[in-house]
Each structure stands twice: as structure tokens, then as C-alpha cells.
Design a protein around this motif. Structure first.
Motif, PDB file in Angstrom:
ATOM      1  N   SER A  95       1.034  -1.320  -0.057  1.00 20.49           N
ATOM      2  CA  SER A  95      -0.079   0.087  -0.046  1.00 20.49           C
ATOM      3  C   SER A  95       0.960   1.215   0.042  1.00 20.49           C
ATOM      4  CB  SER A  95      -0.838  -0.008   1.269  1.00 20.49           C
ATOM      5  OG  SER A  95      -2.084  -0.936   1.174  1.00 20.49           O
ATOM      6  N   LYS A  96       1.902   1.360   0.668  1.00 17.38           N
ATOM      7  CA  LYS A  96       2.966   2.380   0.750  1.00 17.38           C
ATOM      8  C   LYS A  96       3.642   2.732  -0.594  1.00 17.38           C
ATOM      9  CE  LYS A  96       3.435   4.657   4.207  1.00 17.38           C
ATOM     10  NZ  LYS A  96       2.760   5.864   4.775  1.00 17.38           N
ATOM     11  N   ILE A  97       4.031   1.567  -1.055  1.00 17.74           N
ATOM     12  CA  ILE A  97       4.739   1.644  -2.350  1.00 17.74           C
ATOM     13  C   ILE A  97       3.989   2.155  -3.366  1.00 17.74           C
ATOM     14  CG2 ILE A  97       4.435  -0.558  -3.426  1.00 17.74           C
ATOM     15  CD1 ILE A  97       7.405  -0.763  -3.549  1.00 17.74           C
ATOM     16  N   VAL A  98       2.564   1.907  -3.390  1.00 14.80           N
ATOM     17  CA  VAL A  98       1.658   2.465  -4.488  1.00 14.80           C
ATOM     18  C   VAL A  98       1.438   3.788  -4.346  1.00 14.80           C
ATOM     19  CG1 VAL A  98      -0.460   1.624  -3.955  1.00 14.80           C
ATOM     20  CG2 VAL A  98      -0.019   1.732  -6.123  1.00 14.80           C
ATOM     21  N   GLU A  99       1.041   4.135  -2.822  1.00 15.43           N
ATOM     22  CA  GLU A  99       1.043   5.552  -2.523  1.00 15.43           C
ATOM     23  C   GLU A  99       2.237   6.250  -3.124  1.00 15.43           C
ATOM     24  OE1 GLU A  99       1.193   6.838   1.820  1.00 15.43           O
ATOM     25  OE2 GLU A  99      -1.026   5.256   1.772  1.00 15.43           O
ATOM     26  N   GLN A 100       3.106   5.920  -2.923  1.00 20.45           N
ATOM     27  CA  GLN A 100       4.565   6.924  -3.457  1.00 20.45           C
ATOM     28  C   GLN A 100       4.409   6.925  -4.795  1.00 20.45           C
ATOM     29  OE1 GLN A 100       7.973   5.545  -0.547  1.00 20.45           O
ATOM     30  NE2 GLN A 100       7.355   7.423  -0.078  1.00 20.45           N
ATOM     31  N   THR A 101       4.200   5.866  -5.611  1.00 20.87           N
ATOM     32  CA  THR A 101       3.800   5.839  -7.005  1.00 20.87           C
ATOM     33  C   THR A 101       3.163   6.976  -7.478  1.00 20.87           C
ATOM     34  OG1 THR A 101       4.187   3.388  -6.951  1.00 20.87           O
ATOM     35  CG2 THR A 101       3.433   4.301  -9.018  1.00 20.87           C
ATOM     36  N   SER A 102       2.067   7.119  -6.839  1.00 19.32           N
ATOM     37  CA  SER A 102       1.045   8.325  -7.144  1.00 19.32           C
ATOM     38  C   SER A 102       2.029   9.623  -6.977  1.00 19.32           C
ATOM     39  CB  SER A 102      -0.068   8.283  -6.435  1.00 19.32           C
ATOM     40  OG  SER A 102      -0.958   7.190  -6.306  1.00 19.32           O
ATOM     41  N   GLU A 103       2.698   9.511  -5.731  1.00 18.53           N
ATOM     42  CA  GLU A 103       3.143  10.986  -5.373  1.00 18.53           C
ATOM     43  C   GLU A 103       4.455  11.026  -6.478  1.00 18.53           C
ATOM     44  OE1 GLU A 103       2.030  12.936  -2.742  1.00 18.53           O
ATOM     45  OE2 GLU A 103       4.351  13.219  -2.714  1.00 18.53           O
ATOM     46  N   VAL A 104       5.183   9.972  -6.970  1.00 15.99           N
ATOM     47  CA  VAL A 104       6.219  10.316  -7.854  1.00 15.99           C
ATOM     48  C   VAL A 104       5.696  10.692  -9.122  1.00 15.99           C
ATOM     49  CG1 VAL A 104       7.961   9.227  -9.256  1.00 15.99           C
ATOM     50  CG2 VAL A 104       7.652   8.547  -6.792  1.00 15.99           C
ATOM     51  N   ILE A 105       4.556  10.202  -9.495  1.00 16.34           N
ATOM     52  CA  ILE A 105       3.716  10.574 -10.855  1.00 16.34           C
ATOM     53  C   ILE A 105       3.655  12.274 -10.758  1.00 16.34           C
ATOM     54  CG2 ILE A 105       1.878  10.320 -12.514  1.00 16.34           C
ATOM     55  CD1 ILE A 105       2.028   7.386 -11.600  1.00 16.34           C
ATOM     56  N   THR A 106       2.798  12.402  -9.514  1.00 14.92           N
ATOM     57  CA  THR A 106       2.266  13.843  -9.276  1.00 14.92           C
ATOM     58  C   THR A 106       3.319  14.835  -9.394  1.00 14.92           C
ATOM     59  OG1 THR A 106       0.556  12.848  -8.204  1.00 14.92           O
ATOM     60  CG2 THR A 106       0.614  15.243  -8.211  1.00 14.92           C
ATOM     61  N   SER A 107       4.496  14.403  -8.294  1.00 15.89           N
ATOM     62  CA  SER A 107       5.385  15.528  -7.985  1.00 15.89           C
ATOM     63  C   SER A 107       6.557  15.489  -8.791  1.00 15.89           C
ATOM     64  CB  SER A 107       5.758  15.244  -6.548  1.00 15.89           C
ATOM     65  OG  SER A 107       6.565  14.166  -6.459  1.00 15.89           O
ATOM     66  N   ARG A 108       6.845  14.520  -9.429  1.00 17.09           N
ATOM     67  CA  ARG A 108       8.206  14.129 -10.456  1.00 17.09           C
ATOM     68  C   ARG A 108       9.319  14.266  -9.447  1.00 17.09           C
ATOM     69  NH1 ARG A 108       4.483  13.504 -13.794  1.00 17.09           N
ATOM     70  NH2 ARG A 108       4.516  14.587 -15.912  1.00 17.09           N
ATOM     71  N   ASN A 109       9.221  14.081  -8.293  1.00 16.78           N
ATOM     72  CA  ASN A 109      10.225  14.092  -7.284  1.00 16.78           C
ATOM     73  C   ASN A 109      10.995  12.800  -7.137  1.00 16.78           C
ATOM     74  OD1 ASN A 109      11.783  13.951  -4.999  1.00 16.78           O
ATOM     75  ND2 ASN A 109      10.359  14.874  -3.526  1.00 16.78           N
ATOM     76  N   THR A 110      12.136  12.943  -7.973  1.00 12.95           N
ATOM     77  CA  THR A 110      12.799  11.610  -8.021  1.00 12.95           C
ATOM     78  C   THR A 110      13.662  10.963  -6.833  1.00 12.95           C
ATOM     79  OG1 THR A 110      14.678  12.939  -8.637  1.00 12.95           O
ATOM     80  CG2 THR A 110      13.559  12.226 -10.608  1.00 12.95           C
ATOM     81  N   SER A 111      13.470  11.705  -5.871  1.00  9.69           N
ATOM     82  CA  SER A 111      14.188  11.310  -4.822  1.00  9.69           C
ATOM     83  C   SER A 111      13.137  10.455  -3.933  1.00  9.69           C
ATOM     84  CB  SER A 111      14.478  12.351  -3.772  1.00  9.69           C
ATOM     85  OG  SER A 111      13.326  12.881  -3.160  1.00  9.69           O
ATOM     86  N   LEU A 112      11.873  10.585  -4.167  1.00  5.73           N
ATOM     87  CA  LEU A 112      11.075   9.679  -3.747  1.00  5.73           C
ATOM     88  C   LEU A 112      11.063   8.095  -4.121  1.00  5.73           C
ATOM     89  CD1 LEU A 112       7.482  11.605  -3.799  1.00  5.73           C
ATOM     90  CD2 LEU A 112       8.412  10.548  -1.676  1.00  5.73           C
ATOM     91  N   ALA A 113      11.390   8.182  -5.466  1.00  5.47           N
ATOM     92  CA  ALA A 113      11.602   6.883  -6.127  1.00  5.47           C
ATOM     93  C   ALA A 113      12.370   5.950  -5.391  1.00  5.47           C
ATOM     94  CB  ALA A 113      12.153   7.011  -7.668  1.00  5.47           C
ATOM     95  N   ASP A 114      13.626   6.831  -4.848  1.00  7.73           N
ATOM     96  CA  ASP A 114      14.770   6.158  -3.958  1.00  7.73           C
ATOM     97  C   ASP A 114      13.796   5.502  -2.690  1.00  7.73           C
ATOM     98  OD1 ASP A 114      16.519   6.402  -5.761  1.00  7.73           O
ATOM     99  OD2 ASP A 114      17.302   8.477  -4.747  1.00  7.73           O
ATOM    100  N   ASP A 115      12.998   6.089  -2.166  1.00  8.73           N
ATOM    101  CA  ASP A 115      12.444   5.861  -0.830  1.00  8.73           C
ATOM    102  C   ASP A 115      11.646   4.577  -1.199  1.00  8.73           C
ATOM    103  OD1 ASP A 115      13.593   7.903   0.323  1.00  8.73           O
ATOM    104  OD2 ASP A 115      11.406   8.958   0.286  1.00  8.73           O
ATOM    105  N   MET A 116      10.879   4.546  -2.340  1.00 10.28           N
ATOM    106  CA  MET A 116      10.119   3.301  -2.744  1.00 10.28           C
ATOM    107  C   MET A 116      10.923   1.825  -2.780  1.00 10.28           C
ATOM    108  SD  MET A 116       7.988   4.675  -5.821  1.00 10.28           S
ATOM    109  CE  MET A 116       7.232   3.322  -6.159  1.00 10.28           C
ATOM    110  N   LYS A 117      12.411   2.062  -2.853  1.00 14.17           N
ATOM    111  CA  LYS A 117      13.091   0.817  -2.973  1.00 14.17           C
ATOM    112  C   LYS A 117      13.248   0.418  -1.513  1.00 14.17           C
ATOM    113  CE  LYS A 117      16.225  -1.694  -5.235  1.00 14.17           C
ATOM    114  NZ  LYS A 117      15.669  -2.481  -4.486  1.00 14.17           N
ATOM    115  N   ILE A 118      13.063   1.132  -0.605  1.00 16.80           N
ATOM    116  CA  ILE A 118      12.901   0.545   0.873  1.00 16.80           C
ATOM    117  C   ILE A 118      11.807  -0.359   1.019  1.00 16.80           C
ATOM    118  CG2 ILE A 118      12.561   1.262   3.320  1.00 16.80           C
ATOM    119  CD1 ILE A 118      14.046   3.815   2.602  1.00 16.80           C
ATOM    120  N   PHE A 119      10.683   0.024   0.709  1.00 19.00           N
ATOM    121  CA  PHE A 119       9.538  -0.749   0.798  1.00 19.00           C
ATOM    122  C   PHE A 119       9.496  -2.025  -0.397  1.00 19.00           C
ATOM    123  CE2 PHE A 119       7.544   3.441   2.140  1.00 19.00           C
ATOM    124  CZ  PHE A 119       7.198   2.891   3.255  1.00 19.00           C
TER     125      PHE A 119
END
Lengths: 212, 212
Positions: A126-150
Motif C-alpha cells: 500500500s505504501k509503495i503504490v501511494e508513493q507511486t502516485s506521489e512520484v507521478i504527481t510531484s516528479r520528485n525523483t528522490s521519492l523513487a529511491d524511498d520506494m526501494k525501501i518498501f
């Protein structure tokens, strides 16, 4: 400021990600509570995800033909087809979990001692897909790194589960072992797809070569 | 007469399908013969498939931007991204089989009594990817229907295997049961992707809505 068609593609991708997020949460709930109604809801709601997937492809084709996008916009238009494909597959994986619940109902789908493991998997998914939306919306590439943790969490839980199933304390037999292995694999694949979406967004934003 | 860029896309997709066909054949050989060298070859050769996948995306983006394709050509250019994605995933699945061989080596990956089942799966998978190339080259939509037969065979073998693993005669324990279930699933998914490629080619040729 993005062109209107980019806003539209983004909105549709985020909507897909949100629906897929709801699906995996509800599928996990169904799995933990042996809730057939929740499982059926997950299965029924996948139709909309599939439709949005086709919509993205039509949208992208139309835009490619009529708007002649370049650079980042071109990468987004072409890349959105694959992002939508990954999201659609994530929806399928939530459905696989739900179908397993339906198959075993009214029996529980997983042994009681693995509920915590699957609760954790569901949380990470659930967290990883939440961040997926976030990455798409914000284009914040550092979030993509965070996703790796999940994603790492999901991989780890998947390995942990093997240890449980293969230990001499496993008393639930072969069928239950296969069930939980496949279920666990669905979550693990779900995480892989989410990461691949995030990497693709990075590729779109930065133009850096897209690694696997 | 197709435009040169369509010929190029087709050629690359067919090359991908051929490489993936070789991979699944060799992976099946490695599985049946416990051949580590063959398994390593499959794993190493996947790099090229991944590269071609990226090439298709670049090619399609370039064409969409510069050639402004319409109708069937536009559908091919956009659809080729997904076709390449499916072929790439089929290559991954062949690698999964090979990695399982490597993991268990020098022990056999599958019990002797299941060799015939996996030989049949390998055969069906090789045939289905062969027809995938054919469909791409010939645009013969009736071939796509034929592929369904091999996909049904794979689904049937997958179900058959569950019966074997879950029978009281299964003496190989939980780990072997999980191994063969996952291996069987790799072949089954391989077939699903091949069918999805074929359906997509039909969509490209006919413009009919693309079903799942």
C-alpha cells in the motif's frame, strides 16, 4: 507549466495508481479477514483499471499523432503506455490475491501464524503504490529511491516466508505451502512493478537511460 | 508496402521473439538435463533482449516525433512498445527457469516423474513463441487463434501439475512442491504474454478494440 494533454495523462495515471492502491489494501483486508465480499469487490473493480489502461494508450496515440510532443513530453507520452501497463498488472496481482481468498472461502486462505507477515506485505504494498502516485504527481525523483525501501521490505518478507514454510515446524501441508508462496509472490511482484513505474518516471524527468 | 520504419520495428520485434524462443528452449533443456552451462547461457543472453526492448522504445518515440504515422502505422508504433514489453517479460521468465536450475545445481531441479510434464510445457512454450514471430511477420490474425491452443495446453499442464504435487503419492516434500509450482507458473505466464502479443497484433491490424 505542462501542456493540457500532459496534465490529462498524469491525472489518469494517478487515478489508476489510486484505484490499484485501494485494490491491494482491500485484497489484503480480504486475505486477513477471510472476507469474501471484500474479495469480490477487488475482482469487480479491476475492470475500471483495465479501461483506464486502454484509455491511456488511446490518449497517448492521439497526442503523438496530433500534438507532436518533444523532449520530456514525448518521453511522457510514450512512457505512459508502459506505466499504465505496469499499473494494470499491479491491479491484476491484487485480483490474484482476492481470487485466492474466494477460492479457499469459507476456509482461511493463510494459516494464523502468517497473518502478521501478510499484514506487513500488505502495508508495504500500500505504501509503495501511494508513493507511486506521489512520484507521478510531484516528479520528485528522490521519492523513487524511498520506494526501494518498501520494495526491499517486500523481498525480505518473501524470503522470510520461505523460511517458515520450509521449516520442520510447518504443519499445514503442501497445498497451504503453495498457496502462501504464490500469494507472497504476488506481493513481491507488485513491489517490482511499482519500482519499475518510479524508474520510468525518473527516466521521463531526467532523460537518463532507463535501467531495468 | 510498409514504410521503412515499420519494417525496422517488425524486424526488431521478430528478432526479440526469436531470442526469447531460443531462451525458453534452452532453459527447458537446462531444466530437463540439469545443465548448468545451458542455464548460464540463458541468463547471459537476456541482456540483448533487454537492449532490444529499449531500442524499440527509442525507435517508436523517434518515429512518433518525426514521421507522424497514422492509422495502422500509428497503432503499430505505439503498440510495439507494449509488444516489446511482453517479449522482454517472456525473456525474464526463461531466465527465472534457468536461475532455478542454477540454484539447485548439481541437484536436479525437478523430480524425475515430472520431466515429461515440463518437457511438454517447454514444447508448448517454444511453439507459442514461434507463432508469435509468425503473427508479427505475417499479420495473419488466424494464427493468433491457433496460439490459444498452446496457451490452453500450458494452462492444462499447470493444473495437472497441481494434482501431482497435491496427491498423497507426492514424496518430495514442500520445497520441491514449491519449486515445481513456481517453475510451472513461469511457463504458464510465458504463454499468457505470448497470447497478449498476438492479440495486440490483431488490434494493430484490424483496429478492433484490444481485449485483455
Amino acid at each position: 507549466m505542462h501542456a493540457q494533454y500532459i496534465v490529462e495523462i498524469d491525472k489518469t495515471l494517478v487515478l489508476m495508481a489510486e484505484l490499484v492502491g485501494k485494490s491491494i489494501s482491500l485484497a489484503t483486508f480480504a486475505l486477513l479477514e477471510d472476507d469474501l465480499e471484500a474479495a469480490e469487490k477487488v475482482i469487480a473493480s479491476d475492470k475500471l483499471v483495465d479501461e483506464l489502461n486502454l484509455e491511456i494508450e488511446e490518449m497517448s496515440s492521439r497526442i503523438a499523432a496530433l500534438q507532436a510532443p518533444v523532449a520530456t513530453d514525448l518521453r511522457l507520452v510514450m512512457g505512459s503506455i508502459r506505466i499504465a501497463g505496469s499499473l494494470e498488472r499491479m491491479g491484476d496481482l491484487a485480483v490474484h490475491v482476492a481470487k485466492q481468498v474466494r477460492l479457499r472461502y469459507p476456509n482461511p486462505s493463510i494459516p494464523a501464524e502468517l497473518k502478521e507477515t501478510f499484514a506487513k506485505m500488505g502495508h508495504a504494498a500500500s505504501k509503495i503504490v501511494e508513493q507511486t502516485s506521489e512520484v507521478i504527481t510531484s516528479r520528485n525523483t528522490s521519492l523513487a529511491d524511498d520506494m526501494k525501501i518498501f520494495d526491499d521490505t517486500l523481498d525480505e518478507l518473501h524470503r522470510e516466508l520461505f523460511t517458515v514454510v520450509l521449516s520442520s515446524n510447518w504443519t499445514h501441508g503442501v497445498e497451504a505451502a503453495i498457496d502462501v508462496t504464490l500469494l507472497s509472490r504476488f506481493y513481491e511482484r507488485f513491489g517490482d512493478h511499482a519500482v519499475s513505474v518510479a524508474r520510468r518516471v525518473i527516466h521521463i524527468v531526467t532523460g537518463e537511460p532507463y535501467g531495468k
